[in-house]
Motif scaffolding. Sequence first.
Motif, PDB file in Angstrom:
ATOM      1  N   GLY A 143       0.875  -1.123   0.032  1.00 27.49           N
ATOM      2  CA  GLY A 143       0.030  -0.036   0.050  1.00 27.49           C
ATOM      3  C   GLY A 143       0.914   1.380  -0.069  1.00 27.49           C
ATOM      4  N   ASP A 206      -6.367   0.680  -7.469  1.00 24.05           N
ATOM      5  CA  ASP A 206      -5.724   0.617  -6.305  1.00 24.05           C
ATOM      6  C   ASP A 206      -4.898   1.869  -5.933  1.00 24.05           C
ATOM      7  OD1 ASP A 206      -6.148  -1.972  -5.489  1.00 24.05           O
ATOM      8  OD2 ASP A 206      -4.240  -2.869  -6.640  1.00 24.05           O
ATOM      9  N   GLY A 209      -7.814   4.385  -4.935  1.00 26.98           N
ATOM     10  CA  GLY A 209      -8.276   4.397  -3.894  1.00 26.98           C
ATOM     11  C   GLY A 209      -7.443   4.266  -2.574  1.00 26.98           C
ATOM     12  N   ARG A 210      -5.984   3.827  -2.924  1.00 27.08           N
ATOM     13  CA  ARG A 210      -5.375   3.664  -1.682  1.00 27.08           C
ATOM     14  C   ARG A 210      -4.039   4.521  -1.532  1.00 27.08           C
ATOM     15  NH1 ARG A 210      -3.125  -1.821  -0.284  1.00 27.08           N
ATOM     16  NH2 ARG A 210      -2.625  -2.243  -2.621  1.00 27.08           N
ATOM     17  N   THR A 213      -5.241   8.966  -2.259  1.00 22.51           N
ATOM     18  CA  THR A 213      -5.894   9.360  -1.212  1.00 22.51           C
ATOM     19  C   THR A 213      -5.115   9.956  -0.309  1.00 22.51           C
ATOM     20  OG1 THR A 213      -6.316   7.258  -0.568  1.00 22.51           O
ATOM     21  CG2 THR A 213      -8.135   8.206  -1.717  1.00 22.51           C
ATOM     22  N   ARG A 214      -3.775   9.444  -0.137  1.00 25.81           N
ATOM     23  CA  ARG A 214      -2.910   9.872   0.876  1.00 25.81           C
ATOM     24  C   ARG A 214      -2.186  11.084   0.607  1.00 25.81           C
ATOM     25  NH1 ARG A 214       0.018   4.356   2.597  1.00 25.81           N
ATOM     26  NH2 ARG A 214       1.133   5.724   3.853  1.00 25.81           N
TER      27      ARG A 214
END
Length: 312
Positions: A143, A206, A209-210, A213-214
């Motif tokens: 991730g 991926d 969504g992962r 977003t950060r």
Amino acid sequence: MRERRGGNRPTLPFANESEGFIRYLERERNRSVHTVRAYQGDLENFAAFSASLGIATLAGLDLTCLRSWLGSLDQQGLSRATIARRAATVRNFLAWATREGHLAENPALRLKAPRRRNGLPDVLSVSQLEPLLAAAQDAAVGGDPQALRARALLELLYGSGIRVGELVGLDLDDLDHDRRMVRVLGKGNKERTVPYGVPAAQALNDWIGRGRTRWVKPDSGAALFLGPRGRRLDQRQARSVVERHLAGVDGTGATGPHALRHTAATHLLDGGADLRAVQELLGHRSLATTQLYTHVSVDRLRRSYEQAHPRA
């Protein structure tokens, strides 16, 4: 063309003339966003080199300065194609400046850049590409946003065959997730829609969504690919990501994002795709440009024949 990264850095030489040339490209020549950005980067590089020689105005330029600049690019290890492109940018800029009366004489009239090599582009074989993409997928399992973005970059560049300039210009709403299609703005501001495969779709989902977003910030806008500070990824950063991954592939001279575009086109033709369909996918104006990849495929076939056939 003034420096835009804060107020601490000095204005580059002939900034006003450079900005006028950029406006000319945008408004009169109708150049695409990607082309204008490339011109702007080339001019900034040339202006910075001129400043290092103490040249502050266009009138201070001469053929010796221009040749020294090209020599410095060669010493940096840039490819012939890159040096030729930058030389063409400066020749066009100085020709425009002369027509507009900013220069009495054009110092670039006798400037010659190294010719581009006419050899076939380096491409990855399927046996080289699959471990590359598998390694990127494994790295993204944890991730980490850097790894998620790298996997999405690699999969989309290979899966769609788009240019790196087209890739960094993508926004979130350019993706049609249901049909696995991406809308890109290519050269000459021509828009086209290109398909991408299931692995690219998974990698993009991926990343969005992962990973994204950060890193997203209030001023990130709709940019699909971001850097850690939330700004739109630029071409230099994208190239760095791809080159870092390609460096681990043995037995190939392929480097940079364009190698994945070459590879996608070659694999499509190897698999029996129609030449005009590949032309449309790549966004080539001329079919002759796309035909280069047929030569790559024939060359690969010839090498395989010579290695494998007992009567070769």
